[in-house]
Design a protein around this motif. Structure first.
Motif, PDB file in Angstrom:
ATOM      1  N   UNK A 172     -21.708  -4.340 -19.257  1.00 15.58           N
ATOM      2  CA  UNK A 172     -20.699  -3.639 -20.206  1.00 15.58           C
ATOM      3  C   UNK A 172     -21.758  -2.981 -21.416  1.00 15.58           C
ATOM      4  N   UNK A 173     -22.924  -3.867 -21.531  1.00 12.06           N
ATOM      5  CA  UNK A 173     -23.949  -3.028 -22.705  1.00 12.06           C
ATOM      6  C   UNK A 173     -24.639  -1.708 -22.355  1.00 12.06           C
ATOM      7  N   UNK A 174     -24.742  -1.730 -20.695  1.00 15.35           N
ATOM      8  CA  UNK A 174     -25.504  -0.675 -20.309  1.00 15.35           C
ATOM      9  C   UNK A 174     -24.574   0.573 -20.259  1.00 15.35           C
ATOM     10  N   UNK A 175     -23.298   0.219 -20.164  1.00 15.30           N
ATOM     11  CA  UNK A 175     -22.439   1.511 -20.041  1.00 15.30           C
ATOM     12  C   UNK A 175     -22.015   2.104 -21.194  1.00 15.30           C
ATOM     13  N   UNK A 176     -22.292   1.284 -22.404  1.00 14.94           N
ATOM     14  CA  UNK A 176     -22.044   1.963 -23.736  1.00 14.94           C
ATOM     15  C   UNK A 176     -23.133   2.802 -23.785  1.00 14.94           C
ATOM     16  N   UNK A 186     -33.444   3.218 -23.542  1.00 16.99           N
ATOM     17  CA  UNK A 186     -32.604   2.442 -24.465  1.00 16.99           C
ATOM     18  C   UNK A 186     -31.397   1.670 -23.717  1.00 16.99           C
ATOM     19  N   UNK A 187     -30.994   2.553 -22.549  1.00 13.75           N
ATOM     20  CA  UNK A 187     -29.910   1.918 -21.555  1.00 13.75           C
ATOM     21  C   UNK A 187     -30.511   0.504 -21.002  1.00 13.75           C
ATOM     22  N   UNK A 188     -31.756   0.399 -20.600  1.00 16.53           N
ATOM     23  CA  UNK A 188     -32.287  -0.740 -19.979  1.00 16.53           C
ATOM     24  C   UNK A 188     -32.291  -1.663 -21.356  1.00 16.53           C
ATOM     25  N   UNK A 189     -32.618  -1.275 -22.560  1.00 12.19           N
ATOM     26  CA  UNK A 189     -33.013  -2.472 -23.504  1.00 12.19           C
ATOM     27  C   UNK A 189     -31.574  -3.077 -23.844  1.00 12.19           C
TER      28      UNK A 189
END
Length: 316
Positions: A172-176, A186-189
């Motif tokens: 969910x967080x990565x998709x955002x 940033x995607x990984x973090x």
């Protein structure tokens, strides 16, 4: 929740439209699930991170709904496997409609979620979601293989949590970050943030199975124990307890139907097991906070920081 109220209303409307089927039973079960949807934390997380990244596009609602459908499908299957009677304080769907209907509607939700994710027309989005779904299934099997295993290690416990629970938080967080066109770092973090937050939530849930009451928990107290699932409080006590405590737990796990759960509960709560387990949840939550350092200051970021504290403190 206030920050995402408008977005979550849109997610719920979108879910209802997508789950409108010619098969009446699918509509009945789907509406029952949506109406008793709980906190919907995973889509809320996606919407909060989208706000924190100032995302203005139109993909967030659909993908947040996909996340919720995948989660709901896993719950339908979980409740059948675990023979659970309650979920969020209400009867589980299989208690009302039976196992076959619950499993098949769970399959429908999975397939519908994949139809919806294709509309994003983004291979990275599909890769993240298909990988998450696969890992969740692996986590379910890992948990099944460890039912009644009094020798389960903390590492194995955390691996099950990572796959079964935290992986969908991560997605969910990565998709955002992906739909907001953030860079790979940033995607990984932000994905790591989701993994850590989901882990903290699950650890706190495992504490509540020994410390809450049925009404607050929304399910029967001691369900995990009766199903032979050794969570961190028991794992700790098996490692650090005295011979009498260890023997009582091993015998109880082998004969859960003949065991008074309150006896085991008292052993756990009278030891350092709860304090130790809560500390692990707090550590994961603090690590999650650190992963938000790259986000600019905003109400959405403050809400995400609050969730980190809420994740573990709700177990107190």
């Amino acid at each position: 929740m206030k920050l995402t109220d408008v977005g979550m209303n849109a997610v719920n409307d979108h879910l209802r439209k997508q789950l409108n089927s010619e098969v009446i039973l699918i509509n009945q079960i789907a509406e029952y699930i949506i109406s008793n949807g709980g906190k919907r934390l995973r889509p809320v997380l996606m919407l909060l991170i989208s706000k924190a990244l100032d995302y203005k596009g139109d993909q967030g609602i659909n993908l947040a709904a996909v996340i919720e459908l995948i989660h709901t499908a896993t719950l339908l299957h979980d409740d059948v496997v675990d023979e659970s009677e309650m979920r969020r304080g209400e009867k589980t769907s299989h208690e009302i409609w039976g196992n076959s209907a619950s499993v098949l509607v769970g399959d429908f939700l999975y397939s519908k979620s994949f139809q919806m994710m294709v509309k994003a027309d983004n291979m990275q989005v599909m890769s993240i979601l298909s990988d998450a779904t696969n890992k969740i299934s692996e986590g379910e099997v890992q948990q099944l293989l460890n039912v009644g295993n009094v020798n389960i290690s903390e590492d194995a416990y955390f691996q099950i949590i990572a796959n079964k629970t935290a992986k969908l938080f991560e997605a969910a967080c990565q998709l955002a970050a992906v739909i907001a066109d953030e860079n790979a770092a940033s995607q990984k973090q932000l994905g790591d943030f989701g993994m850590l937050l989901g882990t903290a939530f699950q650890i706190a849930d495992d504490v509540l199975d020994y410390t809450a009451d049925d009404a607050a928990l929304g399910k029967n107290l001691g369900d995990d124990f009766s199903e032979g699932k050794l969570t961190l409080p028991l794992i700790y006590l098996l490692k650090h307890g005295n011979d009498g405590e260890k023997s009582a737990i091993i015998n109880a796990i082998k004969n859960p139907d003949k065991t008074d759960f309150m006896v085991i509960r008292n052993l756990v709560t009278d030891s350092n097991a709860i304090e130790y387990t809560m500390k692990q949840a707090q550590i994961k939550a603090e690590e999650a906070k650190n992963k938000l350092s790259g986000l600019p200051t905003s109400e959405a970021k403050e809400a995400l920081m609050f969730l980190c504290d809420y994740a573990w403190k709700r177990g107190q």
